[in-house]
Design a protein around this motif. Structure first.
Motif, PDB file in Angstrom:
ATOM      1  N   VAL A 186       0.841  -1.204   0.000  1.00 49.30           N
ATOM      2  CA  VAL A 186       0.000   0.000   0.000  1.00 49.30           C
ATOM      3  C   VAL A 186       0.878   1.257   0.000  1.00 49.30           C
ATOM      4  O   VAL A 186       0.549   2.259  -0.664  1.00 49.30           O
ATOM      5  N   CYS A 187       2.008   1.199   0.716  1.00 48.77           N
ATOM      6  CA  CYS A 187       2.941   2.330   0.695  1.00 48.77           C
ATOM      7  C   CYS A 187       3.399   2.639  -0.727  1.00 48.77           C
ATOM      8  O   CYS A 187       3.563   3.808  -1.117  1.00 48.77           O
ATOM      9  N   GLU A 199      -2.239  -3.216  16.182  1.00 47.65           N
ATOM     10  CA  GLU A 199      -1.027  -3.649  16.883  1.00 47.65           C
ATOM     11  C   GLU A 199      -0.096  -2.472  17.164  1.00 47.65           C
ATOM     12  O   GLU A 199       0.520  -2.382  18.231  1.00 47.65           O
ATOM     13  N   LEU A 200      -0.018  -1.536  16.208  1.00 44.23           N
ATOM     14  CA  LEU A 200       0.921  -0.419  16.343  1.00 44.23           C
ATOM     15  C   LEU A 200       0.317   0.771  17.085  1.00 44.23           C
ATOM     16  O   LEU A 200       1.032   1.719  17.406  1.00 44.23           O
ATOM     17  N   GLY A 201      -0.963   0.720  17.277  1.00 41.58           N
ATOM     18  CA  GLY A 201      -1.570   1.726  18.137  1.00 41.58           C
ATOM     19  C   GLY A 201      -2.089   2.962  17.452  1.00 41.58           C
ATOM     20  O   GLY A 201      -2.321   3.990  18.110  1.00 41.58           O
ATOM     21  N   GLY A 202      -2.299   2.916  16.139  1.00 35.77           N
ATOM     22  CA  GLY A 202      -2.841   4.087  15.461  1.00 35.77           C
ATOM     23  C   GLY A 202      -2.934   3.870  13.976  1.00 35.77           C
ATOM     24  O   GLY A 202      -2.411   2.886  13.428  1.00 35.77           O
ATOM     25  N   PRO A 203      -3.584   4.782  13.273  1.00 38.88           N
ATOM     26  CA  PRO A 203      -3.730   4.648  11.812  1.00 38.88           C
ATOM     27  C   PRO A 203      -2.388   4.828  11.106  1.00 38.88           C
ATOM     28  O   PRO A 203      -1.579   5.677  11.475  1.00 38.88           O
ATOM     29  N   LEU A 204      -2.193   3.987  10.081  1.00 35.39           N
ATOM     30  CA  LEU A 204      -0.968   4.073   9.281  1.00 35.39           C
ATOM     31  C   LEU A 204      -1.187   4.861   7.996  1.00 35.39           C
ATOM     32  O   LEU A 204      -0.227   5.336   7.394  1.00 35.39           O
ATOM     33  N   PHE A 205      -2.446   4.962   7.587  1.00 31.50           N
ATOM     34  CA  PHE A 205      -2.783   5.703   6.369  1.00 31.50           C
ATOM     35  C   PHE A 205      -3.965   6.623   6.662  1.00 31.50           C
ATOM     36  O   PHE A 205      -4.811   6.333   7.511  1.00 31.50           O
ATOM     37  N   THR A 217      -5.064   8.435  -0.829  1.00 34.31           N
ATOM     38  CA  THR A 217      -4.565   7.636   0.292  1.00 34.31           C
ATOM     39  C   THR A 217      -3.100   7.979   0.506  1.00 34.31           C
ATOM     40  O   THR A 217      -2.289   7.930  -0.433  1.00 34.31           O
ATOM     41  N   HIS A 218      -2.748   8.339   1.723  1.00 37.16           N
ATOM     42  CA  HIS A 218      -1.357   8.682   1.994  1.00 37.16           C
ATOM     43  C   HIS A 218      -0.999   8.270   3.419  1.00 37.16           C
ATOM     44  O   HIS A 218      -1.868   8.022   4.260  1.00 37.16           O
ATOM     45  N   LEU A 219       0.310   8.177   3.668  1.00 39.90           N
ATOM     46  CA  LEU A 219       0.813   7.716   4.960  1.00 39.90           C
ATOM     47  C   LEU A 219       0.538   8.735   6.058  1.00 39.90           C
ATOM     48  O   LEU A 219       0.659   9.950   5.847  1.00 39.90           O
ATOM     49  N   SER A 220       0.191   8.222   7.219  1.00 38.91           N
ATOM     50  CA  SER A 220       0.076   9.064   8.404  1.00 38.91           C
ATOM     51  C   SER A 220       1.468   9.294   8.982  1.00 38.91           C
ATOM     52  O   SER A 220       2.460   8.720   8.520  1.00 38.91           O
ATOM     53  N   GLU A 221       1.555  10.134  10.007  1.00 35.20           N
ATOM     54  CA  GLU A 221       2.835  10.342  10.679  1.00 35.20           C
ATOM     55  C   GLU A 221       3.363   9.025  11.255  1.00 35.20           C
ATOM     56  O   GLU A 221       4.550   8.723  11.168  1.00 35.20           O
ATOM     57  N   ARG A 272       4.662   6.892   8.388  1.00 33.38           N
ATOM     58  CA  ARG A 272       5.989   7.311   7.921  1.00 33.38           C
ATOM     59  C   ARG A 272       7.080   6.909   8.911  1.00 33.38           C
ATOM     60  O   ARG A 272       8.194   6.566   8.509  1.00 33.38           O
ATOM     61  N   MET A 273       6.765   6.925  10.199  1.00 31.06           N
ATOM     62  CA  MET A 273       7.771   6.571  11.198  1.00 31.06           C
ATOM     63  C   MET A 273       8.126   5.090  11.149  1.00 31.06           C
ATOM     64  O   MET A 273       9.294   4.713  11.208  1.00 31.06           O
ATOM     65  N   VAL A 274       7.102   4.225  11.028  1.00 29.24           N
ATOM     66  CA  VAL A 274       7.377   2.786  11.117  1.00 29.24           C
ATOM     67  C   VAL A 274       7.800   2.189   9.777  1.00 29.24           C
ATOM     68  O   VAL A 274       8.371   1.098   9.746  1.00 29.24           O
ATOM     69  N   ARG A 275       7.536   2.894   8.668  1.00 29.97           N
ATOM     70  CA  ARG A 275       7.826   2.310   7.355  1.00 29.97           C
ATOM     71  C   ARG A 275       9.272   1.832   7.204  1.00 29.97           C
ATOM     72  O   ARG A 275       9.495   0.670   6.807  1.00 29.97           O
ATOM     73  N   PRO A 276      10.301   2.658   7.500  1.00 34.34           N
ATOM     74  CA  PRO A 276      11.684   2.169   7.289  1.00 34.34           C
ATOM     75  C   PRO A 276      12.018   0.954   8.145  1.00 34.34           C
ATOM     76  O   PRO A 276      12.769   0.081   7.720  1.00 34.34           O
TER      77      PRO A 276
END
Length: 322
Positions: free
Chosen positions: A27-28, A57-63, A70-74, A77-81
């Motif tokens: 999706v990214c 699991e990560l505790g918040g929206p990723l997109f 559709t775009h990445l949330s903060e 963007r933090m967990v992507r790398p």
């Protein structure tokens, strides 16, 4: 350099599945759930559900989903790398495991007894390289007792050596490869050089140059004495080339396998009454799971043509065979 992972904000007891990471990364790239699902060959509801579970699991929206945008949330963007690195490491591990099982790239640790001449094994090594070029052989050269100990401990996967009267160890599985007679090596001017063969009693009173790594250490001496031979040990060496040099200099006789008498200034005569034969075996640990490389090496060893090869044999010591 491998980077250390930054701890992700997982809730307690949470876990991330690899397919969730794969769907997230798709999706990214696509920024479209439909195209990402097609790329992953999965139904869109399944992909959407997996991403939603990952978000939980990560505790918040990723997109952020804004109709066609559709775009990445903060958080995304933090967990992507970090998730990219996790996924790449998993893929690399999978590739290396596949190479290992298919023998495309693997290391095989083998032990070879230091008294075996390279010429006796070079055809086997050549065959392994030709048929299994991905197998890298790590060869350890040592005396038989040390090889056996390292084999049992797991430092070696397979070993080639000879230990007379040691065939009763049920931990080990032996495949006989070849056998050769033990010889008496002397200088050409030595009184025994004129004989076609040497009996044990002929050695009485002779000076002996001892091979520290002799296959029959602790075995030959008592048998010689039983046959009336008492020798005077004058030198000992861990290196067979030094033993042969001292024999050539007339310092004493040597006791070596036929293939080991390679010095131009030394002649070899078979020892009889009794005869001694060394039987060289390929040894593995019975019941231990082995890598595919071990199986390939054993198959090549079984296929090889060995001088004086054996199908079945008793111990390497053959007394009173003359």
């Amino acid at each position: 350099m491998i980077r250390s992972f930054v701890r992700l904000p997982l809730r307690e007891g949470a876990s991330v599945e690899m397919h969730q990471i794969r769907y997230f990364l798709a999706v990214c790239e696509e920024l479209n759930f439909t195209r990402a699902a097609e790329r992953c060959h999965v139904a869109q509801p399944s992909l959407t559900r997996a991403v939603k579970l990952l978000e939980e699991e990560l505790g918040g929206p990723l997109f952020h989903r804004e109709r066609a945008n559709t775009h990445l949330s903060e958080l995304g963007r933090m967990v992507r790398p970090h998730l990219e690195e996790v996924y790449e490491r998993a893929q690399q591990a999978k590739r290396e495991a596949l190479d290992f099982t298919k023998l495309k790239r693997t290391t095989l640790r083998i032990g070879i007894m230091c008294t075996i001449a390279p010429d006796q094994l070079v055809d086997l090594l050549r065959a392994v390289q030709a048929r299994h070029p991905g197998v890298e052989l790590h060869i350890v050269d040592a005396a038989a007792p040390q090889l056996e100990e390292r084999l049992v401990q797991g430092d070696l996967e397979v070993a080639i050596y000879c230990r007379p009267n040691r065939d009763g160890d049920e931990r080990l599985h032996r495949i006989p490869l070849f056998r050769e007679q033990m010889m008496i090596a002397v200088a050409p001017q030595h009184r025994l050089a004129g004989q076609n063969m040497v009996r044990a009693r002929d050695l009485d009173g002779e000076r002996y140059v001892n091979r520290v790594n002799c296959e029959f250490t602790g075995v030959a001496g008592p048998i010689w004495r039983e046959h009336g031979a008492t020798c005077s040990l004058v030198y000992r060496s861990e290196r067979d080339d030094w033993v042969l040099a001292m024999v050539a200099a007339g310092l004493g006789f040597g006791f070596l396998p036929e293939s080991g008498v390679t010095h131009p200034g030394v002649v070899a005569r078979p020892l009889i009454d009794p005869e001694f034969w060394r039987e060289v075996n390929l040894v593995t640990v019975r019941g231990r799971p082995h890598s595919p490389a071990v199986g390939a090496f054993v198959r090549e060893a079984m296929r090889a043509r060995w001088p004086g090869s054996l199908q079945h044999s008793e111990a390497g010591l053959k007394p009173d065979a003359a």
